[in-house]
Design a protein around this motif. Structure first.
Motif, PDB file in Angstrom:
ATOM      1  N   ARG A   1       0.831  -1.188   0.000  1.00 21.20           N
ATOM      2  CA  ARG A   1       0.000   0.000   0.000  1.00 21.20           C
ATOM      3  C   ARG A   1       0.876   1.253   0.000  1.00 21.20           C
ATOM      4  O   ARG A   1       2.068   1.196   0.254  1.00 21.20           O
ATOM      5  CB  ARG A   1      -0.888   0.048   1.247  1.00 21.20           C
ATOM      6  CG  ARG A   1      -2.156  -0.787   1.167  1.00 21.20           C
ATOM      7  CD  ARG A   1      -1.913  -2.200   1.563  1.00 21.20           C
ATOM      8  NE  ARG A   1      -3.168  -2.935   1.750  1.00 21.20           N
ATOM      9  CZ  ARG A   1      -3.258  -4.248   1.685  1.00 21.20           C
ATOM     10  NH1 ARG A   1      -2.177  -4.982   1.411  1.00 21.20           N
ATOM     11  NH2 ARG A   1      -4.414  -4.847   1.884  1.00 21.20           N
ATOM     12  N   GLY A   2       0.250   2.376  -0.263  1.00 16.98           N
ATOM     13  CA  GLY A   2       0.917   3.662  -0.103  1.00 16.98           C
ATOM     14  C   GLY A   2       1.837   4.071  -1.232  1.00 16.98           C
ATOM     15  O   GLY A   2       2.655   4.977  -1.042  1.00 16.98           O
ATOM     16  N   ALA A   3       1.725   3.470  -2.411  1.00 17.59           N
ATOM     17  CA  ALA A   3       2.578   3.879  -3.531  1.00 17.59           C
ATOM     18  C   ALA A   3       2.261   5.321  -3.912  1.00 17.59           C
ATOM     19  O   ALA A   3       1.110   5.729  -3.967  1.00 17.59           O
ATOM     20  CB  ALA A   3       2.347   2.961  -4.727  1.00 17.59           C
ATOM     21  N   ARG A   4       3.279   6.102  -4.160  1.00 19.27           N
ATOM     22  CA  ARG A   4       3.108   7.516  -4.483  1.00 19.27           C
ATOM     23  C   ARG A   4       3.352   7.749  -5.955  1.00 19.27           C
ATOM     24  O   ARG A   4       4.228   7.164  -6.570  1.00 19.27           O
ATOM     25  CB  ARG A   4       4.111   8.347  -3.676  1.00 19.27           C
ATOM     26  CG  ARG A   4       4.036   7.993  -2.209  1.00 19.27           C
ATOM     27  CD  ARG A   4       3.798   9.032  -1.292  1.00 19.27           C
ATOM     28  NE  ARG A   4       3.680  10.374  -1.660  1.00 19.27           N
ATOM     29  CZ  ARG A   4       3.559  11.279  -0.702  1.00 19.27           C
ATOM     30  NH1 ARG A   4       3.578  10.895   0.559  1.00 19.27           N
ATOM     31  NH2 ARG A   4       3.406  12.519  -1.001  1.00 19.27           N
ATOM     32  N   CYS A   5       2.554   8.631  -6.517  1.00 15.42           N
ATOM     33  CA  CYS A   5       2.703   8.966  -7.932  1.00 15.42           C
ATOM     34  C   CYS A   5       4.007   9.729  -8.131  1.00 15.42           C
ATOM     35  O   CYS A   5       4.298  10.690  -7.406  1.00 15.42           O
ATOM     36  CB  CYS A   5       1.517   9.812  -8.390  1.00 15.42           C
ATOM     37  SG  CYS A   5       1.529  10.184 -10.148  1.00 15.42           S
ATOM     38  N   GLY A   6       4.792   9.306  -9.122  1.00 16.25           N
ATOM     39  CA  GLY A   6       6.096   9.899  -9.343  1.00 16.25           C
ATOM     40  C   GLY A   6       6.125  10.972 -10.408  1.00 16.25           C
ATOM     41  O   GLY A   6       7.204  11.365 -10.861  1.00 16.25           O
ATOM     42  N   ALA A   7       4.964  11.457 -10.834  1.00 18.38           N
ATOM     43  CA  ALA A   7       4.901  12.495 -11.863  1.00 18.38           C
ATOM     44  C   ALA A   7       3.619  13.288 -11.680  1.00 18.38           C
ATOM     45  O   ALA A   7       2.722  12.887 -10.929  1.00 18.38           O
ATOM     46  CB  ALA A   7       4.961  11.880 -13.259  1.00 18.38           C
ATOM     47  N   ALA A   8       3.535  14.407 -12.359  1.00 19.36           N
ATOM     48  CA  ALA A   8       2.338  15.238 -12.271  1.00 19.36           C
ATOM     49  C   ALA A   8       1.137  14.478 -12.835  1.00 19.36           C
ATOM     50  O   ALA A   8       1.223  13.864 -13.906  1.00 19.36           O
ATOM     51  CB  ALA A   8       2.540  16.547 -13.037  1.00 19.36           C
TER      52      ALA A   8
END
Length: 352
Positions: free
Chosen positions: A144-151
């Motif tokens: 869980r908790g993956a963060r978006c690495g782009a706009a």
């Protein structure tokens, strides 16, 4: 002979698509334990009288609007295989769709489509939370908790609730190439979904690796069924192709899995059949315009991000289908989507 050669080459590409799962495909492992579903029998032609009168039999084109012209460059070919209504599915109660009553979606999209209104993440890593030895997927649970690495890129569009022909009770259409999928969508005023649109519809606003969550099993979708080794000679030969598809068939009728639904209301995005998507619309400079998403019923990876780009637009096979997308019709203005380019992450024709 061009069709046969194309199918043979496509079969070779199929082997690469499922590596390293090939051993599992050829060894035909036993079905996973704990499945509550029974495997459907091979599809049969529609019964005479009532069913046959409204539904085309296998291998025919009666009752289907396929008058739309092919895309430029699409090779001439025999009509794709059509499949009949499943008596088991058509006899049951209609699928209850909790998304169908949403007034915003009803105003924005046709009745057979659902509204996707959210932010697409162009760069989202899937991190395996624990290792596994399951054939075909290898990761039983994602972190869980993956963060978006782009706009993020805001999208607002309509997507078919189900795989083509998008009618509850019928079997999903297979053995159709990318050109044919695009033409069939265009014939009813729709278009083939962009790869990024398909991914957003599958992940939902929480950006889940599967439409239902993070843990692979138990799954509400049609996945992880024991693979059956295919006979490429029988598939290439038009005289035996239909029988070979029936022998391999393990897809379920549309509407069989009411809980296999994404947060946006699209069903069977993971499993059942592979679905063509339009990578060219996302990335005009790509050398791989035709992409496949979602995986099929076998023991293969079925995440929302996994994309197969190793097949050309004339590839067709026993588990390859599609669904359509369209613009909203309620007049809400949305900026056009930005290009989605991911060529640097492609390995062996697969975007992980």
């Amino acid at each position: 002979m061009a069709v046969g050669a194309g199918a043979a080459l496509g079969a070779v590409a199929l082997l690469a698509r499922y590596a390293p799962e090939l051993d599992a495909l050829l060894l035909t492992p036993p079905p996973p334990s704990g499945r509550s579903e029974t495997r459907p029998a091979a599809p049969r032609p529609a019964e005479p009288a009532a069913t046959a009168s409204s539904t085309p039999a296998l291998g025919t084109t009666a009752g289907m609007d396929e008058a739309a012209a092919r895309d430029p460059g699409s090779p001439p070919d025999a009509a794709p295989v059509l499949r009949s209504v499943s008596p088991r599915a058509s006899a049951g109660a209609p699928l209850f769709d909790p998304f169908a009553a949403d007034p915003v979606a009803r105003a924005a999209c046709p009745a057979d489509m659902t509204l996707v209104d959210g932010d697409f993440c162009p760069s989202l890593p899937y991190v395996c939370a624990r290792s596994g030895d399951g054939a075909g997927h290898g990761c039983p649970e994602y972190a869980r908790g993956a963060r978006c690495g782009a706009a993020v890129d805001h999208r607002r569009f309509c997507i078919d609730r189900h795989e083509w022909p998008n009618r509850v009770g019928e079997l999903p259409r297979v053995y159709v190439d990318w050109h044919e999928a695009k033409s069939l969508c265009a014939s009813i005023g729709k278009r083939l979904c962009r790869r990024s649109e398909w991914m957003l519809a599958c992940e939902g606003p929480k950006r889940l690796p599967y439409p239902w969550g993070f843990v692979r099993t138990p799954s509400p979708c049609n996945i992880d069924r024991a693979a059956i080794a295919f006979d490429i000679d029988a598939m290439v030969d038009e005289a035996t192709r239909e029988g070979e598809i029936a022998r391999l068939w393990q897809a379920d009728p549309i509407g069989s899995h009411p809980n296999c639904v994404s947060a946006y209301g699209a069903y069977d995005l993971s499993g059942n059949v592979d679905e063509w998507t339009d990578n060219l619309a996302d990335d005009p400079g790509t050398s791989r315009p035709a992409t496949l998403n979602g995986g099929y019923w076998g023991p293969v990876r079925n995440t929302c991000r996994l994309t197969t780009g190793g097949h050309g637009p004339t590839f067709k096979f026993y588990q390859v289908g599609f669904r359509c997308c369209a613009e909203t019709v309620d007049g809400v203005r949305t900026p056009p989507p930005r290009p989605f380019i991911e060529r640097d992450r492609e390995k062996d024709g697969v975007y992980d």
